[in-house]
Design an enzyme around this catalytic site. Structure first.
Site, mmCIF file in Angstrom:
data_model
loop_
_atom_site.group_PDB
_atom_site.id
_atom_site.type_symbol
_atom_site.label_atom_id
_atom_site.label_comp_id
_atom_site.label_asym_id
_atom_site.label_seq_id
_atom_site.Cartn_x
_atom_site.Cartn_y
_atom_site.Cartn_z
ATOM 1 N N CYS A 74 0.866 -1.187 0.000
ATOM 2 C CA CYS A 74 0.000 0.000 0.000
ATOM 3 C C CYS A 74 0.896 1.229 0.000
ATOM 4 O O CYS A 74 1.659 1.441 0.949
ATOM 5 C CB CYS A 74 -0.913 0.002 1.226
ATOM 6 N N HIS A 160 -3.331 -4.268 -10.523
ATOM 7 C CA HIS A 160 -4.103 -3.086 -10.909
ATOM 8 C C HIS A 160 -4.653 -3.244 -12.315
ATOM 9 O O HIS A 160 -3.997 -3.801 -13.202
ATOM 10 C CB HIS A 160 -3.231 -1.824 -10.863
ATOM 11 N N GLU A 210 -10.496 0.200 -4.567
ATOM 12 C CA GLU A 210 -9.459 -0.669 -4.014
ATOM 13 C C GLU A 210 -10.011 -2.040 -3.659
ATOM 14 O O GLU A 210 -11.080 -2.155 -3.048
ATOM 15 C CB GLU A 210 -8.817 -0.028 -2.776
ATOM 16 N N CYS A 219 -4.893 6.164 -3.636
ATOM 17 C CA CYS A 219 -4.207 4.873 -3.666
ATOM 18 C C CYS A 219 -2.842 5.097 -4.290
ATOM 19 O O CYS A 219 -2.746 5.438 -5.472
ATOM 20 C CB CYS A 219 -5.014 3.850 -4.478
ATOM 21 N N GLY A 222 -1.909 2.554 -6.955
ATOM 22 C CA GLY A 222 -2.782 2.800 -8.098
ATOM 23 C C GLY A 222 -2.334 4.003 -8.908
ATOM 24 O O GLY A 222 -2.385 3.994 -10.150
#
Length: 279
Positions: A74, A160, A210, A219, A222
């Protein structure tokens, strides 16, 4: 009935419960995440971050989504993780090595911001993972509830699916299409989903769904995934600002092949929660 000390933090509104497990233990973190990430019946957060000692790096980070699933990485979380360590003077290193399920990630202090070496993006479908043939999973057409989504898949330590839109995603039905794409059978480990609009060669506007957490305000992985895909497609430069609902991240895909993410991290409050037997 025991007690657990925690800190509430956020990176651009992507918020976390951080628990320091160097001097306390948290049994059954999956159940803790489900109970206490809840915004009405718990503390409220997108994810739970756990700080542990590491045998291969300076510290180890484990990450659990609000649904109790453990994830690899993350980006916003690791900035908060690093800030916690520096604020409490757990080390005097300006560059940390943090063990994660995505490998060793290196946050660096840049004034009030945190820059993170996110490593190299992975495009091989089997390693993202996404069930398609070939060297790269770009421009895949998925029929989602009558909409033909053109997705571009990449891993930044976690999977992703990046979708470019013709206009800013302000009014886009993220909460409709996000979960349908997240749980599509083509993704054996589910996926995070980015809905992005390239404003100009230096700016991307993005919303994100997410995996295991729903739509969040930001994110980090992301933003990195979206920037990398846009760079490969030649629609942005190698250094971009990604505008998310919670604020901005600066993403650079450097000559060494590594992606560098720079952004803020904030501590909101400290607290103590009484923990009964969960479950």
């Amino acid at each position: 009935m025991g007690t657990i000390n925690f800190v509430k933090m956020h990176g651009l509104g992507n918020d976390f419960i951080l628990i320091d497990c160097l001097n306390q233990s948290l049994p059954e973190p999956e159940k803790f995440a489900i109970k206490y990430c809840d915004r009405r019946f718990g503390i409220g957060s997108d994810q739970l971050l756990l700080l542990y000692p590491s045998e291969v790096a300076d510290f180890k980070m484990r990450i659990f989504n609000a649904d109790g699933s453990e994830v690899e990485m993350c980006g916003n979380g690791i900035r908060c993780f690093a800030k916690y360590i520096w604020d409490r003077k757990l080390t005097d290193k300006e560059v940390l090595e943090v063990e994660t399920l995505a490998g060793i990630i290196k946050p660096r202090k840049i004034g009030e911001l945190v820059q993170v070496d996110m490593g190299k993006p992975e495009f091989s479908p089997s390693k993202i993972p996404v069930d398609v043939e070939g060297d790269r999973a770009f421009d895949l057409i998925l029929e989602i509830s009558g909409w033909h989504a053109r997705i571009n898949c990449v891993s930044m330590g976690n999977p992703h699916a990046v979708i470019f839109l013709d206009e800013e995603p302000k009014n886009f039905a993220v909460t409709k299409y996000g979960p349908l794409i997240e749980n599509h059978p083509i993704f054996p480990k589910r996926t995070n989903v980015e809905f992005a609009f390239v404003k100009n060669p230096n700016e991307i506007v993005m919303r994100v769904w997410e995996r295991g957490a729903g739509e969040t305000l930001a994110c980090g992985t992301g933003a990195c995934a979206t920037a990398v895909v846009s760079m490969i497609k030649g629609i942005t430069d190698r250094k971009v600002t990604v505008h998310l609902l919670g604020g901005d991240l600066m993403i650079e895909w450097a000559e060494d092949g590594h992606v560098y993410m720079t952004g803020p991290a904030e501590e909101v409050f400290e607290g103590i929660v009484k923990v009964p037997q969960i479950g």
